[in-house]
Design a protein around this motif. Sequence first.
Motif, PDB file in Angstrom:
ATOM      1  N   LEU A   1       0.760  -1.261  -0.164  1.00  0.00           N
ATOM      2  CA  LEU A   1      -0.115  -0.025  -0.074  1.00  0.00           C
ATOM      3  C   LEU A   1       0.886   1.282   0.007  1.00  0.00           C
ATOM      4  CD1 LEU A   1      -1.573  -2.374   1.476  1.00  0.00           C
ATOM      5  CD2 LEU A   1      -3.022  -0.738   2.298  1.00  0.00           C
ATOM      6  N   ILE A   2       0.523   2.268  -0.829  1.00  0.00           N
ATOM      7  CA  ILE A   2       1.394   3.369  -0.876  1.00  0.00           C
ATOM      8  C   ILE A   2       0.725   4.701  -0.490  1.00  0.00           C
ATOM      9  CG2 ILE A   2       2.783   4.908  -2.524  1.00  0.00           C
ATOM     10  CD1 ILE A   2       2.955   2.162  -4.461  1.00  0.00           C
ATOM     11  N   ASN A   3       0.947   5.505   0.455  1.00  0.00           N
ATOM     12  CA  ASN A   3       0.238   6.616   0.978  1.00  0.00           C
ATOM     13  C   ASN A   3      -1.153   6.211   1.102  1.00  0.00           C
ATOM     14  OD1 ASN A   3       2.957   8.124   0.583  1.00  0.00           O
ATOM     15  ND2 ASN A   3       2.373   8.417  -1.639  1.00  0.00           N
ATOM     16  N   ALA A   4      -1.513   5.203   1.903  1.00  0.00           N
ATOM     17  CA  ALA A   4      -3.052   4.606   1.732  1.00  0.00           C
ATOM     18  C   ALA A   4      -3.692   5.220   2.878  1.00  0.00           C
ATOM     19  CB  ALA A   4      -2.961   3.232   1.513  1.00  0.00           C
ATOM     20  N   ASP A   5      -3.202   5.561   3.961  1.00  0.00           N
ATOM     21  CA  ASP A   5      -3.841   5.954   5.065  1.00  0.00           C
ATOM     22  C   ASP A   5      -3.348   7.143   5.851  1.00  0.00           C
ATOM     23  OD1 ASP A   5      -2.827   3.382   7.298  1.00  0.00           O
ATOM     24  OD2 ASP A   5      -1.791   4.541   6.221  1.00  0.00           O
ATOM     25  N   GLU A   6      -3.770   7.493   6.984  1.00  0.00           N
ATOM     26  CA  GLU A   6      -3.118   8.363   7.781  1.00  0.00           C
ATOM     27  C   GLU A   6      -2.161   7.632   8.478  1.00  0.00           C
ATOM     28  OE1 GLU A   6      -4.000  11.781   7.959  1.00  0.00           O
ATOM     29  OE2 GLU A   6      -5.142  11.502   6.191  1.00  0.00           O
ATOM     30  N   TRP A   7      -1.185   8.360   8.956  1.00  0.00           N
ATOM     31  CA  TRP A   7      -0.140   7.781   9.914  1.00  0.00           C
ATOM     32  C   TRP A   7      -0.339   8.512  11.344  1.00  0.00           C
ATOM     33  CZ3 TRP A   7       4.210   4.698   8.580  1.00  0.00           C
ATOM     34  CH2 TRP A   7       4.082   4.060   7.359  1.00  0.00           C
ATOM     35  N   SER A   8      -1.339   9.079  11.743  1.00  0.00           N
ATOM     36  CA  SER A   8      -1.269   9.783  12.842  1.00  0.00           C
ATOM     37  C   SER A   8      -1.065   8.709  14.064  1.00  0.00           C
ATOM     38  CB  SER A   8      -2.807  10.373  13.148  1.00  0.00           C
ATOM     39  OG  SER A   8      -2.873  11.064  14.350  1.00  0.00           O
ATOM     40  N   GLY A   9      -0.255   8.688  14.941  1.00  0.00           N
ATOM     41  CA  GLY A   9       0.140   7.993  15.863  1.00  0.00           C
ATOM     42  C   GLY A   9       0.868   6.738  15.640  1.00  0.00           C
ATOM     43  N   LEU A  10       1.171   6.538  14.365  1.00  0.00           N
ATOM     44  CA  LEU A  10       1.866   5.313  14.186  1.00  0.00           C
ATOM     45  C   LEU A  10       3.195   5.289  13.519  1.00  0.00           C
ATOM     46  CD1 LEU A  10      -1.068   4.096  11.708  1.00  0.00           C
ATOM     47  CD2 LEU A  10      -0.737   3.078  13.725  1.00  0.00           C
ATOM     48  N   HIS A  11       3.824   6.637  13.752  1.00  0.00           N
ATOM     49  CA  HIS A  11       5.220   7.064  13.360  1.00  0.00           C
ATOM     50  C   HIS A  11       5.946   6.311  14.468  1.00  0.00           C
ATOM     51  CE1 HIS A  11       4.491   9.311   9.526  1.00  0.00           C
ATOM     52  NE2 HIS A  11       3.389   9.899  10.311  1.00  0.00           N
ATOM     53  N   ALA A  12       7.096   5.660  13.976  1.00  0.00           N
ATOM     54  CA  ALA A  12       8.131   5.324  15.300  1.00  0.00           C
ATOM     55  C   ALA A  12       8.826   6.612  15.489  1.00  0.00           C
ATOM     56  CB  ALA A  12       9.222   4.439  14.458  1.00  0.00           C
ATOM     57  N   ARG A  13       9.059   6.718  16.807  1.00  0.00           N
ATOM     58  CA  ARG A  13       9.750   7.997  17.333  1.00  0.00           C
ATOM     59  C   ARG A  13      11.178   7.706  17.885  1.00  0.00           C
ATOM     60  NH1 ARG A  13       4.323   8.087  18.864  1.00  0.00           N
ATOM     61  NH2 ARG A  13       3.366  10.285  18.377  1.00  0.00           N
ATOM     62  N   PRO A  14      12.061   8.297  17.818  1.00  0.00           N
ATOM     63  CA  PRO A  14      13.436   8.146  18.647  1.00  0.00           C
ATOM     64  C   PRO A  14      13.144   8.088  20.021  1.00  0.00           C
ATOM     65  CG  PRO A  14      13.525  10.036  17.093  1.00  0.00           C
ATOM     66  CD  PRO A  14      11.986   9.485  17.101  1.00  0.00           C
ATOM     67  N   GLY A  15      13.739   6.995  20.771  1.00  0.00           N
ATOM     68  CA  GLY A  15      13.905   6.852  21.973  1.00  0.00           C
ATOM     69  C   GLY A  15      15.042   6.126  22.473  1.00  0.00           C
ATOM     70  N   ARG A  16      15.163   5.903  23.803  1.00  0.00           N
ATOM     71  CA  ARG A  16      16.329   5.503  24.593  1.00  0.00           C
ATOM     72  C   ARG A  16      15.791   4.271  25.504  1.00  0.00           C
ATOM     73  NH1 ARG A  16      20.490   8.910  27.921  1.00  0.00           N
ATOM     74  NH2 ARG A  16      18.904   8.976  29.419  1.00  0.00           N
ATOM     75  N   VAL A  17      16.542   3.009  25.581  1.00  0.00           N
ATOM     76  CA  VAL A  17      16.052   1.917  26.233  1.00  0.00           C
ATOM     77  C   VAL A  17      17.292   1.993  27.435  1.00  0.00           C
ATOM     78  CG1 VAL A  17      15.889  -0.446  26.511  1.00  0.00           C
ATOM     79  CG2 VAL A  17      15.312   0.481  24.526  1.00  0.00           C
ATOM     80  N   GLU A  18      16.798   2.431  28.592  1.00  0.00           N
ATOM     81  CA  GLU A  18      17.468   2.778  29.900  1.00  0.00           C
ATOM     82  C   GLU A  18      18.333   1.391  30.242  1.00  0.00           C
ATOM     83  OE1 GLU A  18      18.381   5.526  30.867  1.00  0.00           O
ATOM     84  OE2 GLU A  18      16.837   6.712  29.810  1.00  0.00           O
ATOM     85  N   SER A  19      17.606   0.299  30.066  1.00  0.00           N
ATOM     86  CA  SER A  19      17.955  -1.073  30.566  1.00  0.00           C
ATOM     87  C   SER A  19      17.561  -2.100  29.771  1.00  0.00           C
ATOM     88  CB  SER A  19      17.785  -1.120  31.859  1.00  0.00           C
ATOM     89  OG  SER A  19      17.855  -2.408  32.385  1.00  0.00           O
ATOM     90  N   PRO A  20      18.175  -3.180  29.516  1.00  0.00           N
ATOM     91  CA  PRO A  20      17.865  -4.267  28.732  1.00  0.00           C
ATOM     92  C   PRO A  20      16.584  -5.127  29.722  1.00  0.00           C
ATOM     93  CG  PRO A  20      19.788  -4.810  29.475  1.00  0.00           C
ATOM     94  CD  PRO A  20      19.655  -3.327  30.149  1.00  0.00           C
ATOM     95  N   VAL A  21      16.781  -4.750  30.934  1.00  0.00           N
ATOM     96  CA  VAL A  21      15.585  -5.632  31.862  1.00  0.00           C
ATOM     97  C   VAL A  21      14.417  -4.892  31.797  1.00  0.00           C
ATOM     98  CG1 VAL A  21      15.244  -6.455  33.990  1.00  0.00           C
ATOM     99  CG2 VAL A  21      17.515  -6.011  33.434  1.00  0.00           C
ATOM    100  N   SER A  22      13.155  -5.709  31.544  1.00  0.00           N
ATOM    101  CA  SER A  22      12.073  -5.368  31.587  1.00  0.00           C
ATOM    102  C   SER A  22      11.178  -6.174  32.391  1.00  0.00           C
ATOM    103  CB  SER A  22      11.283  -5.264  30.055  1.00  0.00           C
ATOM    104  OG  SER A  22      11.220  -6.662  29.470  1.00  0.00           O
TER     105      SER A  22
END
Length: 273
Positions: free
Chosen positions: A55-76
């Motif tokens: 699918l090309i430019n087929a829908d709205e991407w609101s709330g679906l974009h990946a955001r840069p972040g930082r994982v503080e620890s490998p433990v969850s």
Amino acid sequence: MSSNWAGFTDKVISNILIRSNESPEKIEAVKQLALNGWAVGEGLANATDIDVGILINADEWSGLHARPGRVESPVSMDGGRTITNVTPDLTLQTVEIEDDLAVDMQDFPNPMIFSEIAIAESAHDAQRPYLHRVRAKSLTQNYQTWELYADDSRGYEGPDRAPTSRDYFTVGTSLCLMSQLTANQMFLQKQGIEIKDFRVEHQFDYQQDGFMTPATTGHLDGVTTRVIVKGDVEKDAVMDFAKQALRMCFAGEGIQQATDMETSVYLNGDMLR
């Protein structure tokens, strides 16, 4: 990397380690029951239909974009239980582990051959008997060994305590395809073609017949794959981008084509023959 790059799953080796005073014949029968009910294994051993859509430019991407972040620890943690962690490297009792593959991002080996290894064992949880501990590693330099948990305790009271084994297989395939899309985005960028964003949506259709009976069988009936692309580029370029990534996804190839499966049982340390 080139436009001819492709990915393959060559073989899956599964070794089952059992401690028991039962006869080898009974243990072999248990092995066969488990393999018959292994839906993911059936999906790998046999060719499975994949319904692919781009699918090309087929829908709205609101709330679906990946955001840069930082994982503080490998433990969850969840509810006081460790869900992910980094552990020392694995030692397998039945397989000689190869050296980690060295990868130069500027000069990929061709072919690039590597293995993924894992140990799955019971978490010994009386309330959730299908809760399992998994440790896994890609035999590639700079990759760590990760500890995860999977909970297949269907029919038990209360929410699950970890993703199911099928969740991991489904997500792993999705992430494999995302990795190939990322590589192709960079490849096209060098050619002046800008893919702004992309994501993968998957549905895996599983089936089990005769559940919790000696006649249990498991199947992977089909896979629906959708590659959703955003960018001000020609349709042909987007189609080439997605199709090349699909060819490169070795997890998807392992599902779409019949994969060589080798399964052995070790009873009290000795391989059954």
